[in-house]
Scaffold this active site. Structure first.
Site, mmCIF file in Angstrom:
data_model
loop_
_atom_site.group_PDB
_atom_site.id
_atom_site.type_symbol
_atom_site.label_atom_id
_atom_site.label_comp_id
_atom_site.label_asym_id
_atom_site.label_seq_id
_atom_site.Cartn_x
_atom_site.Cartn_y
_atom_site.Cartn_z
ATOM 1 N N VAL A 292 -12.450 0.672 6.417
ATOM 2 C CA VAL A 292 -13.587 -0.132 5.960
ATOM 3 C C VAL A 292 -13.772 0.099 4.466
ATOM 4 O O VAL A 292 -14.002 1.228 4.028
ATOM 5 C CB VAL A 292 -14.887 0.254 6.692
ATOM 6 C CG1 VAL A 292 -16.043 -0.638 6.233
ATOM 7 C CG2 VAL A 292 -14.706 0.166 8.201
ATOM 8 N N THR B 210 0.544 0.757 7.993
ATOM 9 C CA THR B 210 0.943 -0.505 8.618
ATOM 10 C C THR B 210 -0.266 -1.183 9.262
ATOM 11 O O THR B 210 -1.373 -0.671 9.252
ATOM 12 C CB THR B 210 2.015 -0.264 9.692
ATOM 13 O OG1 THR B 210 1.394 0.317 10.853
ATOM 14 C CG2 THR B 210 3.102 0.662 9.189
ATOM 15 N N ASP C 144 -11.177 -9.593 11.375
ATOM 16 C CA ASP C 144 -11.024 -8.364 10.597
ATOM 17 C C ASP C 144 -12.385 -7.731 10.309
ATOM 18 O O ASP C 144 -12.542 -6.513 10.388
ATOM 19 C CB ASP C 144 -10.294 -8.681 9.284
ATOM 20 C CG ASP C 144 -9.998 -7.437 8.484
ATOM 21 O OD1 ASP C 144 -9.273 -6.560 8.983
ATOM 22 O OD2 ASP C 144 -10.511 -7.320 7.358
ATOM 23 N N GLY D 260 -7.189 -4.493 -2.167
ATOM 24 C CA GLY D 260 -6.177 -4.230 -3.184
ATOM 25 C C GLY D 260 -5.349 -3.011 -2.832
ATOM 26 O O GLY D 260 -5.861 -2.028 -2.310
ATOM 27 N N VAL E 74 0.832 -1.202 0.000
ATOM 28 C CA VAL E 74 0.000 0.000 0.000
ATOM 29 C C VAL E 74 0.869 1.255 0.000
ATOM 30 O O VAL E 74 0.625 2.198 -0.755
ATOM 31 C CB VAL E 74 -0.948 -0.007 1.215
ATOM 32 C CG1 VAL E 74 -1.711 1.314 1.312
ATOM 33 C CG2 VAL E 74 -1.936 -1.173 1.114
ATOM 34 N N GLU F 24 -4.185 -12.265 4.334
ATOM 35 C CA GLU F 24 -2.937 -12.064 5.058
ATOM 36 C C GLU F 24 -2.068 -13.319 4.889
ATOM 37 O O GLU F 24 -2.561 -14.373 4.481
ATOM 38 C CB GLU F 24 -3.233 -11.843 6.547
ATOM 39 C CG GLU F 24 -4.032 -10.599 6.848
ATOM 40 C CD GLU F 24 -3.279 -9.322 6.558
ATOM 41 O OE1 GLU F 24 -2.035 -9.336 6.621
ATOM 42 O OE2 GLU F 24 -3.937 -8.303 6.250
ATOM 43 N N LYS G 218 12.312 -1.605 8.968
ATOM 44 C CA LYS G 218 13.728 -1.637 9.328
ATOM 45 C C LYS G 218 14.368 -0.259 9.461
ATOM 46 O O LYS G 218 15.257 -0.057 10.287
ATOM 47 C CB LYS G 218 14.512 -2.441 8.283
ATOM 48 C CG LYS G 218 14.143 -3.916 8.236
ATOM 49 C CD LYS G 218 14.972 -4.650 7.192
ATOM 50 C CE LYS G 218 14.625 -6.138 7.146
ATOM 51 N NZ LYS G 218 15.406 -6.861 6.106
ATOM 52 N N LYS H 264 -14.206 -4.032 11.444
ATOM 53 C CA LYS H 264 -14.834 -3.093 10.513
ATOM 54 C C LYS H 264 -16.257 -2.731 10.933
ATOM 55 O O LYS H 264 -16.639 -1.555 10.900
ATOM 56 C CB LYS H 264 -14.828 -3.696 9.106
ATOM 57 C CG LYS H 264 -13.434 -3.826 8.508
ATOM 58 C CD LYS H 264 -13.458 -4.506 7.148
ATOM 59 C CE LYS H 264 -12.053 -4.619 6.562
ATOM 60 N NZ LYS H 264 -12.032 -5.311 5.259
ATOM 61 N N GLY I 113 -2.703 -12.739 -3.015
ATOM 62 C CA GLY I 113 -2.486 -11.610 -2.117
ATOM 63 C C GLY I 113 -3.749 -11.039 -1.527
ATOM 64 O O GLY I 113 -3.737 -9.939 -0.956
#
Length: 814
Positions: free
Chosen positions: A608, A554, A677, A796, A475, A666, A507, A681, A663
């Site tokens: 959402v 994240t 999840d 997506g 993303v 998760e 990182k 929402k 994809g």
């Protein structure tokens, strides 16, 4: 007659003095010239330091004296041929010997009085004056050097002497009427009492010297040559977008110089203003630049001429019920400050007369506290007033302009701009002429305040937005790609200049206060500092940039836990991370409240439905007075994909694995298949509709056997899917037998929420929901018979990034 003043940098080296000579050669003949010069750049500071060290008994003052001597000797050797140096060096040595004797005396008695300090400081101008005059003679000018102490008469307020204009004007006019030289070089800054004691006119006083001379001789113009091309709309060291001011009125120039504009010394303007003598500020090192012309009035399109700031301010507040209706408190307050020679910069008083607040330089606050508390000791003992309240670590920012009084809303625009950027105003002062509006703020906010003020009043075409982005994966990388792609559109169509200032992944962190280039951000980030969430947060807060937005791409609970720190500093938060809004209701509400309190945006549309306007639509309904009766939704693109492809002849395991490979889930598919999840929402939608519910109040009708959920690893989970293949096949066959389709549905109604697998009939809006699409049905008081439907791609990286992008734009335009 013309008067020209050259500052310390303009005579700071042999090359600079050569430029001065060239400038004078290019001036048209206009009778006599008075040339006022400062000390060589930095010399006055060294002289002060010599006196201080000598007083402290520190022999290092001798080293500094040697540096001063070497600086002047080097200048003489560069300027003059060897045959002409001896006379110059001889004069210089005499002055340096006298200076050394003076410092030796201070060293012996360990005392540096203001009178002695004035005498020490005078040597800088006295030495530079002789050098410049001799250089002009060498260049063929009819030049001489005249000691200003023989012309300018002052009182004995050493360090900042007041001029006796009657005596001074007489001396100046008489001298220039008799002087045979066309060019008279005078040392700036220095003067003398009627008894001949050396005084100074305050730091920056060389400008004042030039103005005194110009007014006395009725000069055509006063040229002040410095190292900048005139006055700017703001300090360019703080506001990089500052622009030159070509014309400005006397009053505006006084206001700006009083409030920190260092180009001209504030008292300079008064003597020439009364004679209507223009002041032209020019750049010695770029003489072709127009500079700034100061005169009666100036035509311009902006109501505000410039903005400025004074750092290191303290506020003094005298308050108490015993002040109300009793005359004399203000007089006594100011008299107590006057006795200590404390300059009052700003004054504001409550209409109830319960308190009076003044702003002074922070260096004077302890002296002021002692003086005022002593003056009002009786009232303080009788509890009629409080001891003087002193607040430090403040600064003053001001907007200045003759035309502000003719433009409505200038004050509102100023304070609205500061408020939206989390800058707290501690005190306000505005004159009835409306030529200056001043505000006292925390000194940590001065850079941000001046930049947003400048942006508001001078940079209307573009609003700068500063982004700090956490998460540079799927993303995050798509978002950066979209930001780079849309830069031209944002600037030309929306008037937004969006800069990425900070970037962090799992990182590394990267911060650049001038902006991160988006064409090679990956390489730059790889070379960044090692990730420290706390460190990243502190860096963002320390930069304190205007129009700051923190973007969280994240799924980190650590990042979600620091949103409040950003909002408390007026930094907007845009996030696709659902953790914060689905955590304890108290934290969710705290974030919403902080956003309102500190005028920051807290936007999470992508929590959402990815880029779908699910939350914005709900917010619009609520704000317009509609009431939500129920919410029914398919909110998991991955689960919708799974059940749309779970057809006869395909195992449930194969479909889940395909979704993971694409994809859509998760890395651990149980996060999606467990329904947690979706619970987050529907919880967020319920809260946005006004319900104060917690996650554990949501019922989850899980379709996964416990063995699948409790598998020790992802491979073990897939093995359990094979083991329970009959269970999943039975769910599908039962739905097929009724002509229905399986959908994982979230529902909120009557204060209760639930999620679970359902079979939906062909006439239901969910039946034909294909691929990874999401759909939300809002049944409200207005949409009672036919629910309002929001439908589209709900997963997506591209669509999620576009939803974050939209929230960034929304936060920037609020």
């Amino acid at each position: 007659m013309q008067v020209l003043k050259f500052g310390g940098t303009s005579v700071g080296s042999a090359k600079a003095i050569d430029k001065v000579c060239n400038i004078l050669k290019q001036h048209k003949p206009a009778g006599k010239y008075a040339i006022v010069v400062s000390a060589l750049g930095g010399v006055t500071d060294k002289l002060i330091r010599c006196g201080q060290l000598a007083e402290q008994g520190n022999e290092d003052y001798k080293t500094i004296l040697q540096e001063i001597e070497s600086r002047h000797l080097d200048t003489i050797r560069e300027l003059f041929p060897i045959t002409a140096q001896s006379g110059q060096i001889s004069q210089l040595k005499k002055k340096l010997n006298a200076l050394e004797n003076l410092c030796d005396g201070i060293f012996q008695v360990a005392e540096l009085s203001p009178r002695t300090l004035d005498k020490i400081m005078s040597y800088g101008e006295l030495m530079s004056c002789v050098i410049v005059a001799e250089k002009l003679k060498q260049q063929g000018f009819s030049a001489t050097c005249k000691d200003s102490r023989e012309l300018i008469v002052t009182d004995n307020h050493f360090g900042h002497a007041a001029v006796n204009f009657v005596a001074t004007n007489h001396h100046i006019t008489q001298y220039f009427a008799q002087s045979p030289a066309d060019y008279v070089v005078l040392p700036g800054f220095v003067a003398a009492t009627a008894d001949g004691e050396t005084t100074t006119l305050g730091r920056g006083g060389s400008d004042y010297t030039a103005a005194i001379v110009a007014a006395a001789v009725n000069a055509e113009v006063l040229d002040i040559w410095t190292d900048v091309s005139g006055m700017m709309t703001a300090d360019p060291r703080i506001v990089s977008q500052a622009i030159p001011i070509s014309h400005i009125s006397y009053v505006e120039a006084m206001e700006l110089s009083h409030f920190g504009a260092k180009v001209i010394y504030p008292p300079t303007i008064q003597p020439v203003m009364s004679k209507r003598i223009p002041i032209w500020i020019k750049n010695t090192f770029a003489p072709e630049d127009h500079g700034t012309l100061i005169q009666d009035s100036a035509d311009r399109s902006f109501p505000v001429t410039g903005i400025s700031g004074i750092p290191h301010i303290a506020l003094l507040t005298l308050e108490g019920s015993g002040m109300v209706g009793i005359p004399g408190f203000s007089k006594r307050l100011f008299e107590s400050l006057l006795r200590e020679r404390i300059n009052v910069i700003l004054i504001t008083q409550s209409s109830s007369e319960h308190s009076i607040t003044v702003g002074i330089h922070e260096a004077d606050m302890l002296k002021a506290k002692t003086a005022v508390d002593s003056e009002f000791s009786q009232e303080i003992n009788e509890k009629r007033i409080e001891p003087l309240l002193v607040e430090k670590d403040l600064c003053i920012v001001a907007v200045v302009g003759d035309k502000m009084k003719n433009h409505h809303g200038t004050s509102g625009k100023l304070f609205g701009t500061l408020g939206r950027n989390g800058v707290n105003v501690r005190a306000i002062a505005q004159g009835s002429t409306e030529k200056n509006i001043s505000a006292v703020i925390n000194k940590a906010d001065i850079k941000k305040a001046l930049n947003v003020m400048h942006e508001t009043f001078f940079e209307t075409p573009l609003k700068q937005v500063n982004l700090f982005i956490a998460g540079a994966g799927n993303v995050g990388s798509k978002l950066l790609e979209q930001l780079q792609q849309q830069q031209h559109y944002l600037q030309h169509e929306l008037g937004l200049q969006i800069r990425v200032i900070g970037l962090a992944n799992s990182k590394h962190t990267l911060i650049s206060d001038t902006g991160i280039a988006l064409d090679n951000w990956r390489e730059q980030l790889q070379q960044g500092q090692q990730l420290s969430t706390a460190g990243f947060v502190q860096q963002i807060k320390a930069l304190n940039l205007r129009n700051s937005v923190f973007v969280d791409n994240t799924a980190s609970s650590d990042i979600a836990a620091v949103y409040h720190e950003f909002l408390q500093h007026g930094i907007s938060v845009v996030t696709c991370n659902k953790i914060a809004c689905s955590s304890d209701y108290a934290y969710y509400k705290q974030l919403k409240d902080l956003a309102r309190k500190y005028n920051a945006s807290f936007l999470f549309e992508t929590n959402v439905g990815a880029g779908l306007p699910v939350i914005n639509t709900l917010n619009d309904l609520i704000r317009s007075g509609d009431k939500v009766h129920s919410i029914e939704a398919v909110l998991s693109g991955s689960l919708n994909f799974v059940f749309n492809h779970f057809l006869n002849g395909t195992s449930f395991r194969e479909v889940v694995k395909a979704a993971q490979d694409e994809g859509y889930t998760e890395p651990d598919p149980r996060i999606d298949l467990s329904g947690k999840d979706v619970m987050r929402k529907i919880l967020i939608l319920a809260r946005e509709s006004g319900a104060a519910i917690e996650m554990d109040e949501i019922t989850n009708y899980s379709f996964l056997p416990a063995e699948c959920l409790d598998a020790p690893s992802v491979p073990a989970f897939y093995e359990e899917l094979d083991t329970h293949a009959g269970h999943f096949q039975g769910l599908r066959e039962a739905a097929d037998a009724e002509g229905k389709r399986l959908k994982f549905v979230a529902r909120y109604e009557d204060g209760k929420a639930s999620v679970g697998l359902q079979s939906v009939a062909p006439d239901h809006p969910f039946f034909k929901l294909e691929g990874k699409d999401n759909i939300v049905l809002y049944t409200t008081s207005r949409y009672k018979d036919q629910p309002l439907i929001v439908k589209g791609a709900g997963a997506g990286a591209d669509v999620t990034a576009s939803g974050i992008f939209a929230d960034i734009i929304r936060s920037a335009r609020l």
